[in-house]
Motif scaffolding. Structure first.
Motif: not given
Length: 253
Positions: A84-85, A98-106, A129-130
Motif C-alpha cells: 500500500v505504500a 508497507v503491506a496490508q493483509h486481512a489480519d495483523n499476523d500474516y 484504510a489502505a
C-alpha cells in the motif's frame, strides 16, 4: 564419573549444534529478506540523487520539500497487490515496502513474495484504510538484530538521532507524504494508542500523551488537521514492551 563427563560433553555439543543451526537460519532469513526488498527496489524505486548509503546513519541535510525518491506503484502492485505504500528515510535502513493483509499476523512471518520469513514485512494495521486517510494509522515491523525493518526505532530515544533524522517519507499511489516526527517512547502492547482512535478528539488526546512521554524534543507543532502515523516495534525491555515513533502526515504538494 567418566559417564557424567561424557554426558555433559554430549549435552554441550548438542546445545552448540542447535545454536549454530539457529544462527545460520537467522542469517539465511535475513539474507532472503534483504534480497526480497532489493528486488522491489530494482523494480520500482528510483533515486534522483545518488543512491543513499546503507552505512550507519550520518547527519542529514535539510529535509527535502519534495519526495527524495520516486516509486512506481503499478510495478509494486504487480509484484504484490498487498503493498500500500513505500516508507523511506534517507541514510537509514528505512527504505522498504508497507503491506496490508486481512489480519495483523500474516506479515509478521511473510515477505511480500509470499515466502515465510522471520523478518516479516512492514505492515499497516488491518483496521486502517489502505490509503492512510484515518486520523491515526499504525505501521508495525520487527526489531531485527541485523538492523533491518524497524530496528532503528529505539534509537530515537537519543535527541541527536532524532535531529539527524526528523523526517520520513510515505509514498502512496494517491500522494507523497512527509512524516514529521513528533515523539518516540517505550509503551506496552496494550496501550490505548493501539485501539486506533478514529476521531479528531481522540487523535488529539493521543498526541498530547505522546508528546508528554517523548524521549526527544521535536520542533514540529501538530495542527488540528494533521493525520497521525504510529510506527511500532518491540523494545526488548520486556515481553510486552514496545517502542513507538509518532509522526504527523503532511502532503507534499
Amino acid at each position: 564419573m567418566k559417564w557424567l563427563r561424557r554426558g555433559l560433553a554430549a549435552g554441550c555439543a548438542v546445545l552448540l549444534a542447535v545454536s549454530l543451526y539457529q544462527l545460520g537460519a537467522y542469517r539465511h532469513a535475513a539474507q532472503r529478506s534483504r534480497a526480497s526488498v532489493d528486488a522491489l527496489i530494482d523494480r520500482a524505486v528510483t533515486y534522483p540523487a545518488p543512491q543513499p548509503s546503507r552505512d550507519p546513519p550520518q547527519q542529514d541535510a535539510a529535509p527535502a520539500q519534495t519526495a527524495p525518491i520516486a516509486v512506481d506503484h503499478a510495478a509494486l502492485q504487480a509484484a504484490c497487490p498487498d503493498i500500500v505504500a513505500w516508507l523511506y528515510c534517507p541514510n537509514t535502513a528505512i527504505d522498504q515496502p508497507v503491506a496490508q493483509h486481512a489480519d495483523n499476523d500474516y506479515y509478521l512471518h511473510h515477505l511480500t513474495d509470499g515466502r515465510e520469513n522471520a523478518a516479516g514485512t512492514l505492515f499497516l494495521d488491518c483496521r486502517n484504510a489502505a490509503d492512510l486517510t484515518d486520523w491515526v494509522q499504525i505501521i508495525y515491523g520487527h526489531n531485527m538484530k541485523d538492523g533491518s525493518r524497524f530496528a532503528i526505532l529505539p534509537r530515537y530515544s537519543e535527541q541527536a538521532f532524532y535531529e539527524a533524522h526528523p523526517v520520513w517519507y510515505l509514498l502512496t499511489p494517491a500522494c507523497d507524504l512527509r512524516v514529521e516526527l513528533v515523539a518516540g517512547f517505550v509503551t506496552t502492547s496494550d496501550a490505548a494508542l493501539y485501539t486506533l482512535p478514529h476521531s479528531r478528539a481522540s487523535k488529539e488526546a493521543l498526541l498530547e500523551s505522546a508528546l508528554a512521554q517523548s524521549d526527544f524534543r521535536s520542533a514540529v507543532t501538530p495542527t488540528d488537521q494533521d493525520r497521525v502515523v504510529v510506527f511500532s516495534t518491540c523494545s526488548y525491555a520486556s515481553d510486552t514492551a514496545r517502542y513507538v515513533l509518532v509522526g504527523v502526515l503532511r502532503t507534499i504538494e
